[in-house]
Design an enzyme around this catalytic site. Structure first.
Site, mmCIF file in Angstrom:
data_model
loop_
_atom_site.group_PDB
_atom_site.id
_atom_site.type_symbol
_atom_site.label_atom_id
_atom_site.label_comp_id
_atom_site.label_asym_id
_atom_site.label_seq_id
_atom_site.Cartn_x
_atom_site.Cartn_y
_atom_site.Cartn_z
ATOM 1 N N THR A 159 46.338 58.500 65.393
ATOM 2 C CA THR A 159 47.646 58.967 64.917
ATOM 3 C C THR A 159 48.326 59.642 66.101
ATOM 4 O O THR A 159 47.655 60.103 67.030
ATOM 5 C CB THR A 159 47.497 59.988 63.779
ATOM 6 N N TRP A 212 61.991 73.352 46.317
ATOM 7 C CA TRP A 212 61.889 72.601 47.566
ATOM 8 C C TRP A 212 63.241 72.030 47.967
ATOM 9 O O TRP A 212 63.949 71.452 47.144
ATOM 10 C CB TRP A 212 60.895 71.438 47.407
ATOM 11 N N LYS A 253 60.791 75.573 51.676
ATOM 12 C CA LYS A 253 60.449 76.211 50.402
ATOM 13 C C LYS A 253 61.358 77.414 50.214
ATOM 14 O O LYS A 253 61.158 78.456 50.823
ATOM 15 C CB LYS A 253 58.972 76.602 50.399
ATOM 16 N N GLU A 301 46.879 55.713 58.740
ATOM 17 C CA GLU A 301 45.763 55.853 57.791
ATOM 18 C C GLU A 301 45.786 54.813 56.677
ATOM 19 O O GLU A 301 44.824 54.679 55.932
ATOM 20 C CB GLU A 301 45.801 57.254 57.158
HETATM 21 P P1 ADP Z 1 52.106 59.619 62.810
HETATM 22 O O1 ADP Z 1 51.830 60.005 61.399
HETATM 23 O O2 ADP Z 1 50.970 59.780 63.700
HETATM 24 O O3 ADP Z 1 53.406 60.186 63.324
HETATM 25 P P2 ADP Z 1 52.438 56.950 61.850
HETATM 26 O O4 ADP Z 1 53.013 55.817 62.578
HETATM 27 O O5 ADP Z 1 51.148 56.807 61.187
HETATM 28 O O6 ADP Z 1 52.366 58.075 62.905
HETATM 29 O O7 ADP Z 1 53.556 57.503 60.896
HETATM 30 C C1 ADP Z 1 53.415 57.590 59.514
HETATM 31 C C2 ADP Z 1 54.516 58.413 58.935
HETATM 32 O O8 ADP Z 1 55.799 57.866 59.229
HETATM 33 C C3 ADP Z 1 54.479 58.479 57.437
HETATM 34 O O9 ADP Z 1 53.542 59.420 56.988
HETATM 35 C C4 ADP Z 1 55.910 58.841 57.089
HETATM 36 O O10 ADP Z 1 56.123 60.231 57.208
HETATM 37 C C5 ADP Z 1 56.700 58.139 58.166
HETATM 38 N N1 ADP Z 1 57.229 56.872 57.648
HETATM 39 C C6 ADP Z 1 56.712 55.647 57.785
HETATM 40 N N2 ADP Z 1 57.487 54.716 57.193
HETATM 41 C C7 ADP Z 1 58.534 55.372 56.653
HETATM 42 C C8 ADP Z 1 59.687 54.980 55.904
HETATM 43 N N3 ADP Z 1 59.945 53.706 55.592
HETATM 44 N N4 ADP Z 1 60.541 55.950 55.510
HETATM 45 C C9 ADP Z 1 60.310 57.243 55.813
HETATM 46 N N5 ADP Z 1 59.250 57.670 56.517
HETATM 47 C C10 ADP Z 1 58.374 56.755 56.933
#
Ligand code: ADP
Length: 550
Positions: free
Chosen positions: A187, A450, A445, A336
C-alpha cells in the site's frame, strides 16, 4: 452426511492464463511502448515463449519457489513477461512503485527481502542511490538490450535481453497449489510504513474472472485495451491477467501517459477500453480540448473507460459521454481487495434515464460484484441498512480480499466475523450503489455528527477559480472538530475566503460550511496521486479557527 461432487479437482494457476492466451489467442497483439520513440509489437504467443525463457533464466540464477523478484518498471512487454514467468515458476512478483520516496523503496525491498530487482533504465539512478542499503538483493537486471546497457555502479548488473536469449524456451510450469503466493504489492502508506498484500494464484484467477464478466468490467476478446494504469499499481488493477484470460489485445504505453500519447495510441490501435486514475484523464481532456479544432474525435472507438483510485468527478463522466460517447465505469477498491470490489454498471431501470440522472449514478462507486460482500458499519460495529442515508465504515469479505499483511499470521487483518475494515466511509443506496463519503481518518467529527471532507472538496473544486482543494478537521473547543478548507487557486486568479464561503453556502448544509479558508500554492500528494492529508493535518495542527471562542 454431505456427498462430494465428482468433478475434476484442478487448482487455479496464473500459468493456465498465459497457456490459454497463447493457445487460443496466439496472434493477438501486445503493443509495447518501451520509450516515447521506441515500440515493440509482440503477441500472446510470444509472451508465453519469452516468459518460459525467463523462467529458465531465473532458475539458472538460483531463484527458488517463494522467493520475491522486484520490478521497478513501466507498462511494457518485458514487465508483462515478468508477471507470467515469475508467478508461473512459483516465485513471487513484487511490483515496486517507483514514485515512492527513496527511503520507502528501500524499506519495501528490504521488508520483502527481494532476491533480484528488474528495472527500466529510467529508474537506474534511483536504484544506484539505494543499492548499498539492500542486503538481500543478489543482482540487478536492466530491462533493455545489450547495446543499451548503461555503465552503472550496481553490483551484479545483468542485461534482460541477454538472459532471454541465452535461456531455453522449454519450461514445464510447475503444478502449484492454488494457494501459492504469486505477487506482492505494498500500500502506498498514507499512514505509517507501507504494508504488503500477498496475492495467491487462486485469488488472482478469480479476480480476473470477475473482471471478464459482463457486469464486472466486461473485458473480452473483442477489446483492444489501453493500459493507462501502471503495472506497479495493484497489478494494473488485475488487467494483465484478465486480458490473458479472455485474449484481449493490450496496448502498453510505457513511460508516456500524457494526454497526447494516450490519444495517439487509442486512434492507432483502435482501443475500445481503457483504465486509469482521474489525474490521467484530466491530462487526456486537457489535450483534447486544447487541440479540438485539429482532432477528428470520430476516429476514437473507445466504448468504455474504467476510472478508479480516487472518485471520478461527475464533470469527467459527462465529458467522456458527450464528447466521445464513452461510458465511464467507476470502480472502487484498494490494494487489499486486489483491487476490484464495487463496479458501476447500470441496472435495467437505469439504462434509459435522462443523461443527467445517469451521471449521478455513475458518479457513485458502483455495486458489489459476485465474490465481494460489502457492508457498512457504525463505529460500535452495528451493521447499517442500505438506505442511502446511513453512513458507516465499509467492511468487505471475499476470496480476493486480504487476510493478513505480509509477515503477519493468516487472518490477522480480520475481525471475528472475517470482515476486513477498509477505512473508507460510505453510504449504500437501496439499489446497492456505494457512495464513498470519506476515509475514517479524514472524516470531520463535529458535535457527534460526521462531515464529509470529500463532499466539501467536490463543492470547492466546482468554483471556477479553484485548481485544487482539501478539507481537514481542526480542533475546536466546543464542537471537537470543525472543517478547515485549504485552497490552491488557479494560476493568475485571486480569490478571497468570503468568495469561497459565498459560493459554497447554497451547495452544502449550513453546519458543514468550513469555519476558515486558507490559500496555498500547492497540496501534498502520495505516490498514487491521492491528497496526503496526514501532512496537511501536521501542517495545520496549530491553526486556531476564527470561530473558536477560546
Ligand atoms: P492506498 O490505500 O495505499 O493509498 P490504494 O491504491 O490501495 O492505495 O487506494 C485505495 C483507496 O483509494 C481506497 O481505500 C479509497 O479510499 C480510494 N479509492 C479507490 N477508488 C475510489 C473511487 N472510485 N472513489 C473514491 N475513492 C476511491
Amino acid at each position: 452426511m454431505t456427498m462430494l461432487g465428482l468433478m475434476q479437482q484442478q487448482d487455479l494457476r496464473i500459468s493456465q492464463l498465459i497457456e490459454h492466451a497463447a493457445t487460443h489467442h496466439a496472434q493477438v497483439e501486445i503493443v509495447s511502448h518501451v520509450s516515447d520513440t521506441r515500440s515493440y509489437r509482440s503477441t500472446w504467443g510470444e509472451v508465453r515463449h519469452r516468459a518460459k525463457r525467463l523462467a529458465n533464466a531465473l532458475t539458472d540464477l538460483g531463484v527458488l519457489p517463494g522467493q520475491r523478484i522486484a520490478t521497478l518498471a513501466w507498462n511494457t512487454h518485458r514487465h508483462l513477461e515478468l508477471y507470467f514467468a515469475v508467478a508461473g515458476m512459483g516465485a513471487v512478483s513484487h511490483t515496486v512503485n517507483p514514485r515512492l520516496f527513496a527511503e520507502q523503496i528501500s524499506y519495501i525491498i528490504n521488508h520483502a527481502a527481494d532476491e533480484y530487482v528488474f528495472f527500466d533504465l529510467g529508474f537506474a539512478e534511483q536504484l544506484v542511490a539505494i543499492a548499498g542499503q539492500l542486503p538481500t538483493v543478489k543482482g540487478f537486471v536492466a530491462l533493455c538490450e545489450r547495446s543499451e546497457m548503461p555503465a552503472l555502479d550496481l553490483p551484479n548488473l545483468l542485461c534482460y535481453e541477454d538472459l532471454i536469449a541465452q535461456a531455453s524456451p522449454d519450461f514445464e510450469w510447475p503444478q502449484l497449489d492454488e494457494n501459492t503466493a504469486s505477487s506482492l504489492c505494498y500500500t502506498s502508506g498514507t499512514t505509517g510504513n507501507p504494508k504488503g498484500v500477498l496475492y495467491s494464484h487462486r485469488s488472482t484467477v478469480l479476480h480476473a474472472w470477475a473482471a471478464c464478466t459482463v457486469d464486472g468490467l466486461g473485458l473480452s476478446a473483442r477489446d483492444s485495451v489501453l493500459l493507462a494504469v501502471p503495472m506497479f499499481h495493484v497489478n494494473a488493477w488485475g488487467i494483465p491477467y484478465a486480458a490473458a484470460m479472455c485474449g484481449a489485445k493490450l496496448v502498453l504505453p510505457g513511460p508516456g501517459v500524457g494526454g497526447e500519447r494516450l490519444y495517439e495510441h487509442m486512434v492507432k490501435e483502435g482501443c475500445t477500453f481503457s483504465l486509469g486514475v482521474p489525474t490521467v484523464w484530466l491530462g487526456f481532456f486537457q489535450y483534447i480540448e486544447s487541440q479540438r479544432a485539429q482532432l477528428d474525435l470520430t476516429q476514437l472507438k473507445l466504448a468504455r473507460v474504467v476510472v478508479g483510485g480516487s472518485a471520478a468527478p461527475r464533470a469527467m463522466i459527462e465529458k467522456f459521454e458527450t464528447l466521445l460517447g464513452t461510458y465511464v465505469i467507476q470502480a472502487w477498491g484498494m490494494t487489499e481487495t486486489s483491487p476490484l470490489a464495487t463496479i458501476g454498471n447500470l441496472l435495467p431501470a437505469q439504462q434509459d434515464l435522462p443523461l443527467a440522472r445517469r451521471f449521478d449514478i455513475q458518479a457513485r462507486q458502483g455495486r458489489a460484484i459476485f465474490g465481494i460482500e460489502v457492508g457498512i458499519f457504525s463505529p460500535e460495529g452495528e451493521r447499517l441498512p442500505h438506505d442511502g442515508q446511513r453512513v458507516g465504515e465499509i467492511k468487505v469479505r471475499g476470496p480476493w480480499v486480504v487476510s493478513a499483511y505480509y509477515g503477519d499470521r493468516a487472518g490477522a487483518a480480520l475481525n471475528d466475523e472475517g470482515w476486513f475494515s477498509t477505512g473508507d466511509v460510505a453510504l449504500i443506496d437501496t439499489d446497492g450503489f456505494v457512495q464513498i463519503t470519506d476515509r475514517t481518518k479524514d472524516v470531520i467529527k463535529s458535535g457527534g455528527e460526521w462531515i464529509s471532507s470529500i463532499d466539501l472538496e467536490n463543492v470547492a473544486v466546482g468554483h471556477p477559480k479553484v485548481q485544487e482543494a482539501a478539507v481537514i478537521g481542526v480542533a475546536h473547543s466546543k464542537w471537537q472538530e470543525r472543517p478547515l478548507l485549504i485552497v490552491v487557486p488557479k494560476a493568475g486568479e485571486s480569490l478571497t475566503a468570503a468568495e469561497m464561503t459565498d459560493f459554497m453556502k447554497d451547495r452544502v448544509a449550513r453546519w458543514w460550511l468550513p469555519d476558515d479558508v486558507v490559500f496555498v500554492d500547492g497540496l501534498p500528494h502520495t505516490a498514487t496521486g491521492k491528497l496526503l492529508k496526514t501532512q496537511l493535518r501536521e501542517q495545520f495542527k496549530g491553526h486556531r479557527l476564527s470561530t473558536d471562542p477560546i
